[in-house]
Scaffold this motif. Sequence first.
Motif, short mmCIF file in Angstrom:
data_model
loop_
_atom_site.label_atom_id
_atom_site.label_comp_id
_atom_site.label_asym_id
_atom_site.label_seq_id
_atom_site.Cartn_x
_atom_site.Cartn_y
_atom_site.Cartn_z
N ARG A 5 22.43 8.05 -27.51
CA ARG A 5 22.76 7.62 -28.87
C ARG A 5 24.27 7.52 -29.09
O ARG A 5 24.76 6.54 -29.65
CB ARG A 5 22.15 8.62 -29.86
CG ARG A 5 22.37 8.28 -31.31
CD ARG A 5 21.62 9.27 -32.19
NE ARG A 5 21.79 9.01 -33.59
CZ ARG A 5 21.15 9.66 -34.56
NH1 ARG A 5 20.29 10.62 -34.24
NH2 ARG A 5 21.37 9.37 -35.82
N PHE B 224 21.97 -5.94 -29.60
CA PHE B 224 20.51 -5.98 -29.73
C PHE B 224 19.85 -6.30 -28.40
O PHE B 224 18.92 -5.60 -27.96
CB PHE B 224 20.11 -7.02 -30.79
CG PHE B 224 18.63 -7.23 -30.89
CD1 PHE B 224 17.84 -6.35 -31.60
CD2 PHE B 224 18.02 -8.32 -30.26
CE1 PHE B 224 16.45 -6.54 -31.69
CE2 PHE B 224 16.66 -8.52 -30.34
CZ PHE B 224 15.88 -7.62 -31.07
N TYR B 225 20.30 -7.35 -27.73
CA TYR B 225 19.62 -7.77 -26.50
C TYR B 225 19.87 -6.81 -25.34
O TYR B 225 18.97 -6.54 -24.54
CB TYR B 225 20.06 -9.19 -26.12
CG TYR B 225 19.54 -10.23 -27.09
CD1 TYR B 225 18.17 -10.46 -27.21
CD2 TYR B 225 20.42 -10.96 -27.90
CE1 TYR B 225 17.69 -11.40 -28.11
CE2 TYR B 225 19.94 -11.90 -28.80
CZ TYR B 225 18.58 -12.11 -28.90
OH TYR B 225 18.09 -13.04 -29.79
N LEU C 205 20.42 -3.55 -25.59
CA LEU C 205 19.64 -2.34 -25.84
C LEU C 205 18.14 -2.61 -25.74
O LEU C 205 17.37 -1.72 -25.35
CB LEU C 205 19.97 -1.77 -27.22
CG LEU C 205 21.34 -1.10 -27.33
CD1 LEU C 205 21.58 -0.62 -28.75
CD2 LEU C 205 21.44 0.07 -26.37
N LEU C 206 17.71 -3.82 -26.08
CA LEU C 206 16.29 -4.17 -25.95
C LEU C 206 15.89 -4.16 -24.47
O LEU C 206 14.86 -3.58 -24.10
CB LEU C 206 16.03 -5.56 -26.54
CG LEU C 206 14.58 -6.05 -26.48
CD1 LEU C 206 13.65 -5.12 -27.26
CD2 LEU C 206 14.49 -7.48 -27.01
N THR D 282 15.91 -0.54 -23.29
CA THR D 282 14.75 0.21 -23.79
C THR D 282 13.49 -0.12 -22.99
O THR D 282 12.71 0.78 -22.64
CB THR D 282 14.53 -0.10 -25.28
OG1 THR D 282 15.69 0.29 -26.03
CG2 THR D 282 13.32 0.66 -25.82
N PRO E 40 12.47 4.02 -28.47
CA PRO E 40 12.94 2.82 -29.20
C PRO E 40 13.79 3.16 -30.42
O PRO E 40 14.47 2.28 -30.97
CB PRO E 40 11.63 2.13 -29.60
CG PRO E 40 10.65 2.55 -28.56
CD PRO E 40 11.01 3.97 -28.25
N LEU F 204 17.35 1.97 -30.08
CA LEU F 204 17.67 0.59 -30.47
C LEU F 204 17.94 0.50 -31.96
O LEU F 204 18.94 -0.09 -32.40
CB LEU F 204 16.52 -0.34 -30.07
CG LEU F 204 16.59 -1.78 -30.56
CD1 LEU F 204 17.82 -2.49 -30.00
CD2 LEU F 204 15.31 -2.54 -30.18
N CYS F 205 17.06 1.10 -32.74
CA CYS F 205 17.20 1.04 -34.20
C CYS F 205 18.47 1.72 -34.68
O CYS F 205 19.24 1.17 -35.47
CB CYS F 205 15.99 1.68 -34.87
SG CYS F 205 14.41 0.88 -34.54
N SER G 201 21.20 2.43 -33.10
CA SER G 201 22.43 1.78 -32.65
C SER G 201 22.79 0.62 -33.57
O SER G 201 23.95 0.42 -33.94
CB SER G 201 22.28 1.30 -31.21
OG SER G 201 22.05 2.38 -30.34
#
Length: 559
Positions: free
Chosen positions: A82, A122-123, A125-126, A129, A166, A169-170, A172
């Motif tokens: 995190r 976003f991409y 970390l996606l 994940t 997950p 992701l949120c 971050s």
Amino acid sequence: MPDNSVGTIKPRFRSGFFVAVLSFLGYKESMSLLSSIATVGGCTAVSRVVGFIRDILIARFLGASMMADAFFVALRFPNLFRSLFAEGTLNVAFVPLFSGELHSHGKAAAVQFARAVFGFLFYILLIFTVVMEIVMPALMFLLAPGFETIPGKLALTTELSRITFPFLLCVSLVSLLSGMLNSVGRFWAAAFTPTILNVCMIGFLLCVTPFIHSDSAPAYALAWGVLTAGVIEFCFLAWHIRRAGLGFGLTGPIRALRRLPTGVKTLLRKMAPGVLGSGVYQINLFLDTLFVSFVGAGAISWLNYANHLFQLPIGIIGVAIGTALLPVLSKHIKAGETERANEQLNRGLELSVALSISSMIGLMMLAHPIIGILFERGAFTATDTIHTARALTVFAVGLPAYMMTKALSPFFYARGDTTTPVKIAVVGVVINAILALTLMQFWGYAGIAAATSISVWINAGQYIVRLWRRGDFWLDQLIRYRLPRIVTAGLTMGIVLYAGGWLYDGFFPGWRHASSALSVVLLGGLIGAAMIVFIGMLIVTNGIPKASLTALIRRRRLS
């Protein structure tokens, strides 16, 4: 003309403690800064209160059982990454760049920059994940190998971690949106998001648990509560982003990752030192989790409950002092006023020592009744109280050192030196790992807590020695006069607490374990008496000027 009319500071909370600290240091500038600190401080206080309710309920439903250990590791795992991708690391690098774009080129340019960062984050970390979800069983074996000796424990930890991961992701993306809002003076929404997490965990634990058909239903409910909280936090801040006129959409993956804009590359370069520093801390957490997994059932839970209580004064008092000192020291250092900067650092240390000594002795002497009254109900047994209180007592030994580092580290940041704190952290991690691995052989989980306390004292010593060698810090006459008196006041308070506990044991047997109203009153009476004795001794011995104590007690506002 650039459009910079994107928001104004609208303070909604005023934290008297932050104001008193600034007053103690003689800082009477920019009320907007004070309002910002007070807003964050007020939201933090709300989050801490709700967090305590959450911990009490977790203790009641999960106790220090196998599923409690599994859940705490599952919650800790996304938090290992995190601070690498979010929170301080991202904010420290992103906010100055976003603010620069906002005030130099206008809102449209700033939003475009934020959109590029958002898409890249976003991409990346996606993908990260998805990969972590696939390899989760192997990762759990590396993080907590000792769980394999207990049937079903490692499998449960893996399942819970797959639910909670997950959240990374949120949270971050939430950190990025928080930085945008903070840049335009809208602080409360970002500061309120930790409360959303605590409320969701409480709600799922109470309302969803009955509908999950599993022996570990409370743990599963908490894990889904964490994930849901991440989604709600993101939606909550996205709504506030649009209200602030900063709304933007998500670019396609090829555009977001193939050709990075210059601003994104600059952000990544600026994040590198922070990632290194945060990585050092996360390695420390990783090693602690790995070691304690071999100690036995309940050990992770005991340390977790104790650490939450131990972090309370650090999160409120330590952060307040560090936050107040940074602008003060920066001002004097930039003006070349070395002696004045040292004077303010001495005053900050005085306040840190005074408040941490009292907190340390209070936690050490009252660890047993505090844990018993707060947590001992439901699945949390009297045995769990004893072990958790022991861990809290050992953790408390390091409290003054933690407070001192909060006061000393701003001096380096005020000079623009971000390297030295990282070097100190690296030394601390190595020492902590060696001590934890050694002491756990003799004292089990308490040895790991002892390693933490010893290493943080060594860290504080490193800060002091480095400042002293550079000629930036020396103990002035005033602090040499006051420190012995502060310590004397603390020891006197400790005697009062010991005597009071001994009398209670004679007249009210078992009060340390009860959660009745009488036990709460008795504990409150002891704490009140201790505070009166400590403050009275400081006044009588002139350990801290009466006017400064009055400012702290009355929570007086800056004029």
